[in-house]
Design a protein around this motif. Structure first.
Motif, PDB file in Angstrom:
ATOM      1  N   SER A 157     -11.243   3.014  16.639  1.00  0.00           N
ATOM      2  CA  SER A 157     -10.318   4.000  17.180  1.00  0.00           C
ATOM      3  C   SER A 157      -9.843   4.971  16.099  1.00  0.00           C
ATOM      4  CB  SER A 157      -9.125   3.305  17.834  1.00  0.00           C
ATOM      5  OG  SER A 157      -8.450   2.513  16.876  1.00  0.00           O
ATOM      6  N   THR A 158      -9.690   4.492  14.895  1.00  0.00           N
ATOM      7  CA  THR A 158      -9.325   5.348  13.775  1.00  0.00           C
ATOM      8  C   THR A 158     -10.436   5.247  12.741  1.00  0.00           C
ATOM      9  OG1 THR A 158      -7.009   4.796  14.184  1.00  0.00           O
ATOM     10  CG2 THR A 158      -7.517   5.875  12.111  1.00  0.00           C
ATOM     11  N   PRO A 159     -11.166   6.328  12.498  1.00  0.00           N
ATOM     12  CA  PRO A 159     -12.358   6.253  11.654  1.00  0.00           C
ATOM     13  C   PRO A 159     -12.115   5.717  10.240  1.00  0.00           C
ATOM     14  CG  PRO A 159     -12.184   8.402  12.699  1.00  0.00           C
ATOM     15  CD  PRO A 159     -10.950   7.649  13.034  1.00  0.00           C
ATOM     16  N   ASN A 160     -11.050   6.093   9.608  1.00  0.00           N
ATOM     17  CA  ASN A 160     -10.814   5.694   8.221  1.00  0.00           C
ATOM     18  C   ASN A 160      -9.772   4.592   8.101  1.00  0.00           C
ATOM     19  OD1 ASN A 160     -12.656   7.552   7.159  1.00  0.00           O
ATOM     20  ND2 ASN A 160     -11.144   9.182   7.255  1.00  0.00           N
ATOM     21  N   ARG A 161      -9.560   3.854   9.144  1.00  0.00           N
ATOM     22  CA  ARG A 161      -8.506   2.843   9.132  1.00  0.00           C
ATOM     23  C   ARG A 161      -8.743   1.798   8.044  1.00  0.00           C
ATOM     24  NH1 ARG A 161      -6.656  -2.012  12.138  1.00  0.00           N
ATOM     25  NH2 ARG A 161      -4.393  -1.884  12.057  1.00  0.00           N
ATOM     26  N   GLY A 162      -9.984   1.366   7.868  1.00  0.00           N
ATOM     27  CA  GLY A 162     -10.292   0.378   6.834  1.00  0.00           C
ATOM     28  C   GLY A 162      -9.920   0.866   5.449  1.00  0.00           C
ATOM     29  N   PHE A 163     -10.202   2.139   5.176  1.00  0.00           N
ATOM     30  CA  PHE A 163      -9.852   2.709   3.875  1.00  0.00           C
ATOM     31  C   PHE A 163      -8.337   2.811   3.715  1.00  0.00           C
ATOM     32  CE2 PHE A 163     -14.104   4.685   4.560  1.00  0.00           C
ATOM     33  CZ  PHE A 163     -14.759   3.982   3.562  1.00  0.00           C
ATOM     34  N   LYS A 164      -7.666   3.168   4.796  1.00  0.00           N
ATOM     35  CA  LYS A 164      -6.205   3.279   4.736  1.00  0.00           C
ATOM     36  C   LYS A 164      -5.563   1.914   4.508  1.00  0.00           C
ATOM     37  CE  LYS A 164      -5.930   7.352   7.684  1.00  0.00           C
ATOM     38  NZ  LYS A 164      -5.496   7.893   8.973  1.00  0.00           N
ATOM     39  N   VAL A 165      -6.074   0.906   5.190  1.00  0.00           N
ATOM     40  CA  VAL A 165      -5.543  -0.446   5.014  1.00  0.00           C
ATOM     41  C   VAL A 165      -5.799  -0.922   3.587  1.00  0.00           C
ATOM     42  CG1 VAL A 165      -5.838  -2.856   5.713  1.00  0.00           C
ATOM     43  CG2 VAL A 165      -5.668  -1.079   7.445  1.00  0.00           C
ATOM     44  N   ALA A 166      -7.002  -0.693   3.077  1.00  0.00           N
ATOM     45  CA  ALA A 166      -7.329  -1.096   1.703  1.00  0.00           C
ATOM     46  C   ALA A 166      -6.421  -0.393   0.701  1.00  0.00           C
ATOM     47  CB  ALA A 166      -8.793  -0.800   1.402  1.00  0.00           C
ATOM     48  N   ASP A 167      -6.173   0.883   0.920  1.00  0.00           N
ATOM     49  CA  ASP A 167      -5.301   1.644   0.027  1.00  0.00           C
ATOM     50  C   ASP A 167      -3.876   1.103   0.062  1.00  0.00           C
ATOM     51  OD1 ASP A 167      -4.858   3.839  -1.787  1.00  0.00           O
ATOM     52  OD2 ASP A 167      -3.792   4.840  -0.139  1.00  0.00           O
ATOM     53  N   GLN A 168      -3.390   0.784   1.248  1.00  0.00           N
ATOM     54  CA  GLN A 168      -2.037   0.241   1.375  1.00  0.00           C
ATOM     55  C   GLN A 168      -1.947  -1.139   0.731  1.00  0.00           C
ATOM     56  OE1 GLN A 168       0.629   1.994   2.592  1.00  0.00           O
ATOM     57  NE2 GLN A 168       1.781   0.308   1.701  1.00  0.00           N
ATOM     58  N   ILE A 169      -2.979  -1.946   0.904  1.00  0.00           N
ATOM     59  CA  ILE A 169      -3.009  -3.268   0.269  1.00  0.00           C
ATOM     60  C   ILE A 169      -2.954  -3.109  -1.245  1.00  0.00           C
ATOM     61  CG2 ILE A 169      -4.510  -5.255  -0.212  1.00  0.00           C
ATOM     62  CD1 ILE A 169      -5.359  -5.139   2.747  1.00  0.00           C
ATOM     63  N   GLN A 170      -3.708  -2.160  -1.776  1.00  0.00           N
ATOM     64  CA  GLN A 170      -3.715  -1.930  -3.226  1.00  0.00           C
ATOM     65  C   GLN A 170      -2.322  -1.543  -3.722  1.00  0.00           C
ATOM     66  OE1 GLN A 170      -6.775   0.752  -4.536  1.00  0.00           O
ATOM     67  NE2 GLN A 170      -6.068   0.766  -6.647  1.00  0.00           N
ATOM     68  N   ARG A 171      -1.657  -0.649  -3.017  1.00  0.00           N
ATOM     69  CA  ARG A 171      -0.310  -0.230  -3.434  1.00  0.00           C
ATOM     70  C   ARG A 171       0.685  -1.380  -3.359  1.00  0.00           C
ATOM     71  NH1 ARG A 171      -0.217   5.310  -0.206  1.00  0.00           N
ATOM     72  NH2 ARG A 171      -0.960   3.832   1.284  1.00  0.00           N
ATOM     73  N   ASP A 172       0.645  -2.137  -2.263  1.00  0.00           N
ATOM     74  CA  ASP A 172       1.589  -3.245  -2.100  1.00  0.00           C
ATOM     75  C   ASP A 172       1.313  -4.367  -3.101  1.00  0.00           C
ATOM     76  OD1 ASP A 172       2.892  -1.897  -0.090  1.00  0.00           O
ATOM     77  OD2 ASP A 172       1.917  -2.985   1.544  1.00  0.00           O
ATOM     78  N   LEU A 173       0.037  -4.656  -3.337  1.00  0.00           N
ATOM     79  CA  LEU A 173      -0.295  -5.704  -4.305  1.00  0.00           C
ATOM     80  C   LEU A 173       0.159  -5.331  -5.710  1.00  0.00           C
ATOM     81  CD1 LEU A 173      -3.840  -7.047  -3.359  1.00  0.00           C
ATOM     82  CD2 LEU A 173      -1.687  -8.296  -3.375  1.00  0.00           C
ATOM     83  N   THR A 174       0.067  -4.057  -6.041  1.00  0.00           N
ATOM     84  CA  THR A 174       0.522  -3.614  -7.360  1.00  0.00           C
ATOM     85  C   THR A 174       1.987  -3.984  -7.558  1.00  0.00           C
ATOM     86  OG1 THR A 174      -1.064  -1.795  -7.377  1.00  0.00           O
ATOM     87  CG2 THR A 174       0.812  -1.602  -8.861  1.00  0.00           C
ATOM     88  N   GLU A 175       2.796  -3.746  -6.551  1.00  0.00           N
ATOM     89  CA  GLU A 175       4.220  -4.088  -6.642  1.00  0.00           C
ATOM     90  C   GLU A 175       4.427  -5.602  -6.665  1.00  0.00           C
ATOM     91  OE1 GLU A 175       6.328  -2.129  -3.519  1.00  0.00           O
ATOM     92  OE2 GLU A 175       5.475  -0.173  -4.010  1.00  0.00           O
TER      93      GLU A 175
END
Length: 125
Positions: free
Chosen positions: A7-25
């Protein structure tokens, strides 16, 4: 039959990016002495969001010890992600040391040696 489109073409990339930001913290909050100055380079999430490969580099410290410590803390970090992310499945985390910076440094050293030897040859000729 055509493959099902997301449904959202880049959702996987967005989720991965958010995971990276949250994991950094979240990693900054860890008290394990084996975890030095860690930089998360990339996160790859499987299409079903069951697993995530987290690639990291270490500025100071032992890469193997850091990888062991991060993999031991993966459950704690996943729990922290669960509280931050609003997705149905929070992936199981697999930390892997990213050797890209080491390889780049080695390549730069090889190039520098080649240039130095070439300039010696030019000076002698």
């Amino acid at each position: 039959m055509a493959a099902k489109k997301s449904s959202t073409p880049n959702r996987g990339f967005k989720v991965a990016d958010q995971i990276q930001r949250d994991l950094t913290e979240l990693i900054r909050e860890l008290k394990d002495p084996r975890i030095g100055m860690v930089t998360l380079q990339a996160v790859e999430v499987t299409p079903d969001y069951a697993h995530a490969k987290v690639f990291f580099s270490v500025l100071v410290g032992d890469a193997d010890a850091t990888q062991d410590a991060l993999n031991q803390a993966a459950g704690f970090l996943r729990n922290g992600l669960f509280k931050r992310l609003h997705i149905h499945t929070v992936p199981t985390l697999h930390f892997m040391f990213d050797r890209t910076t080491e390889r780049a440094s080695d390549m730069n050293a090889l190039i520098a040696r080649a240039v130095a030897s070439r300039s010696k040859d030019d000076d002698e000729a």
